[in-house]
Design an enzyme around this catalytic site. Structure first.
Site, PDB file in Angstrom:
ATOM      1  N   GLU A 173     -13.245   0.318  -4.229  1.00  0.00           N
ATOM      2  CA  GLU A 173     -13.705   1.664  -4.594  1.00  0.00           C
ATOM      3  C   GLU A 173     -14.310   1.672  -6.001  1.00  0.00           C
ATOM      4  O   GLU A 173     -13.888   2.423  -6.896  1.00  0.00           O
ATOM      5  CB  GLU A 173     -12.576   2.703  -4.445  1.00  0.00           C
ATOM      6  CG  GLU A 173     -12.113   2.808  -3.001  1.00  0.00           C
ATOM      7  CD  GLU A 173     -11.272   4.040  -2.647  1.00  0.00           C
ATOM      8  OE1 GLU A 173     -10.818   4.754  -3.549  1.00  0.00           O
ATOM      9  OE2 GLU A 173     -11.080   4.274  -1.439  1.00  0.00           O
TER      10      GLU A 173
ATOM     11  N   GLU B 251     -10.418   0.649   4.729  1.00  0.00           N
ATOM     12  CA  GLU B 251      -9.392   1.699   4.576  1.00  0.00           C
ATOM     13  C   GLU B 251      -9.756   2.840   5.504  1.00  0.00           C
ATOM     14  O   GLU B 251     -10.844   3.418   5.393  1.00  0.00           O
ATOM     15  CB  GLU B 251      -9.301   2.201   3.130  1.00  0.00           C
ATOM     16  CG  GLU B 251      -8.626   1.209   2.202  1.00  0.00           C
ATOM     17  CD  GLU B 251      -8.363   1.745   0.798  1.00  0.00           C
ATOM     18  OE1 GLU B 251      -8.126   2.969   0.643  1.00  0.00           O
ATOM     19  OE2 GLU B 251      -8.401   0.932  -0.139  1.00  0.00           O
TER      20      GLU B 251
END
Ligand code: AHR
Length: 514
Positions: free
Chosen positions: A195, A318
């Site tokens: 991220e 994810e």
């Protein structure tokens, strides 16, 4: 008058179509297709809440929970039954704060740090690289290591690769041998940060693409013939510019996968409870989950533009449902219960991945134990298997099986004027020639008659398993761990190349045709 009559007639026709089963799945076995990578059924274990400590690892000195070198035997046994193909570690956001050298060597000498992302608790580093990679061997699963790009250094990540993967003589492999491991583990999957647009450094896509090139260049494959499978930190949900920038700027020789993260969440500021949710909250969770279908289509279309040969894979590392934590638990630990809503989300999402197996080659449910949409919850020396676990177990038949494309026409699940498909399906043929069809009906109140056209597949028998419950909000508890478990399903009717199924509201069925 005449017009009105015609309209009425058409409406009646539509209504009767819906009554006698407008829900139709048509298998297309004649279309040449791809293998559904087993890695779509991957998992994720972060140093977050009770995932690692308590969940996987209880310490070598523990005498109340059965373990192997500190790793819970019950968790290993349950995950082995799922045939988990890979496990991502150590984060998540934690990965970009993790300095791997803190987690090697004698445990008593490892530094304690603060887990600044997750609850501000002390991380004593007693679970480190050796513990994780040895655990993967116990689990018979492939490790997927997420490197620290946000707060780490290029040399640090290059050293980690050498420590883990190099069998020759070198500073890092010598250190590994000194720490008790002679043979390299040879880890293939490496994430270059996590991220990067957020907790991994709040970077722009352009900036990250440049940083990526630098890190990836120095992550040597150390003579491993297959090379490293480097995965770029991917887009936040519908950030298509992120994928476009990475595909355009990063030389494809340096990158094998581009990631994507998407959670099924109602509203980041009002996520709603994990068990006592309303019908509106149920609809919104499913709608956010179903959005994965569009996300994959659109990110794939961008990838097709820059990589028409399909050399680079889309890695959804994810995914899962994200709700409020269980009352009374640490808000930073993300501990939530898991109901039939989660079973619906899991079944529907895995159908989406199976149907996009051409580009999606790996996915990681967040997270394996005690965090978000877990397959296992632990309490002391007890564990429970969640409805999500059972869906994963029922769907394992698709791992590395040949995808069978299908068409589907389905009723809608409508709430307050908004609609999503009520049914989803996917199908595959395994090595033994067995065909499996998985069906999910997310409608909370209506069962659905489905007719499945086999497209010429010859079958003489159909049976399967079903996951259903009395109430959509049901879940397994430590007191009643088997409230929701799969049951045999023998009600499918095979006739003239078609299977008729009456699938109950909020249930998952996996059929096997022989
Ligand atoms: O899975 C929980 C967190 O969600 C991860 O640490 C992060 O990558 C994501 O935002």
């Amino acid at each position: 008058m005449r017009n009105r009559g015609l309209k009425l007639g058409a409406m009646l026709l539509l209504a009767s179509a819906s009554l006698c089963g407008q829900n139709k799945v048509t298998l297309r076995p004649s279309i040449d297709t791809v293998t559904i990578s087993k890695h779509i059924y991957g998992h994720f274990a972060e140093h977050l809440g009770r995932c690692i400590y308590d969940g996987f690892y209880v310490g070598e000195a523990n005498d109340s929970i059965a373990h192997t070198e500190g790793i819970r035997n019950d968790v290993v046994q349950a995950l082995k039954k799922l045939q988990i193909p890979n496990l991502r570690w150590p984060g998540g956001c934690f990965a970009d704060t993790y300095h791997w050298k803190d987690g090697i060597g004698p445990k008593a000498e490892r530094p304690a740090i603060v887990n600044s992302w997750w609850g501000g608790v002390t991380e004593d580093n007693s679970f480190g690289t050796h513990d994780f990679l040895n655990m993967c061997e116990l689990l018979e699963t492939e490790p997927y290591l997420a490197g620290n790009v946000g707060s780490g250094e290029v040399q640090e990540l290059a050293d980690w690769v050498q420590y883990v993967n190099f069998n020759g003589e070198s500073p890092m492999s010598d250190l590994r041998v000194k720490n008790g491991r002679k043979e390299a583990w040879t880890v293939r999957y490496w994430g270059v940060g996590n991220e990067a647009w957020g907790c991994g450094g709040n970077m722009t896509a352009d900036y990250y693409a440049d940083i990526y090139k630098k890190y990836a260049t120095f992550m040597s494959a150390w003579g491993n013939k297959e090379g490293l499978y480097r995965i770029a930190s991917g887009a936040n949900s519908a950030d298509y510019n992120w994928t476009e920038t990475l595909m355009k700027k990063i030389p494809h020789s340096l990158m094998k996968g581009v990631a994507l993260h998407h959670y099924a969440v109602i509203d980041w500021n009002a996520k709603g409870p994990s068990t006592k949710f309303s019908e509106e909250q149920y609809f919104k969770t499913m709608k956010s989950g179903w959005f994965m279908n569009e996300l994959i289509d659109k990110h794939s279309a961008i990838m097709d533009k820059y990589d028409p040969e399909g050399r680079i894979d889309l890695i959804v590392d994810e995914w899962g449902g994200w709700y409020e934590v269980e009352p009374g638990t640490n808000p930073g630990f993300l501990y939530q219960q898991n109901t039939m809503r989660d079973a619906m989300l899991a079944g529907m999402t895995l159908n989406i991945f199976n149907n996009h197996a051409k580009r999606v080659k790996m996915a990681n449910l967040a997270q394996a134990v005690n965090v978000l949409q877990s397959v296992i919850l632990t309490r002391g020396n007890q564990i429970i298997l969640t409805p999500t676990y059972h869906v994963m177990e029922m769907y394992k038949v698709h791992q590395d099986a040949r995808q069978i494309p299908l068409d589907i026409s389905t009723d809608s699940f409508t709430f307050a004027g908004d609609s999503i498909p009520a049914l989803s399906a996917s199908a595959s043929k395994d090595e033994m020639g067995k065909i499996h069809v998985s069906l999910v009906n997310i409608d909370p109140t209506n069962n659905k008659k489905i007719s499945i056209g086999l497209g010429g597949i010859k079958a003489s028998n159909v049976e399967g398993r079903i996951l259903k419950s009395q109430n959509l909000r049901d879940y397994n508890t430590f007191e009643k761990p088997e409230t929701i478990v799969p049951a045999l399903y023998k009600e499918a009717k095979l006739r003239d190349g078609t299977i008729e199924v009456d699938i109950p509201a909020f249930s998952v069925i996996v059929l096997e045709l022989t």
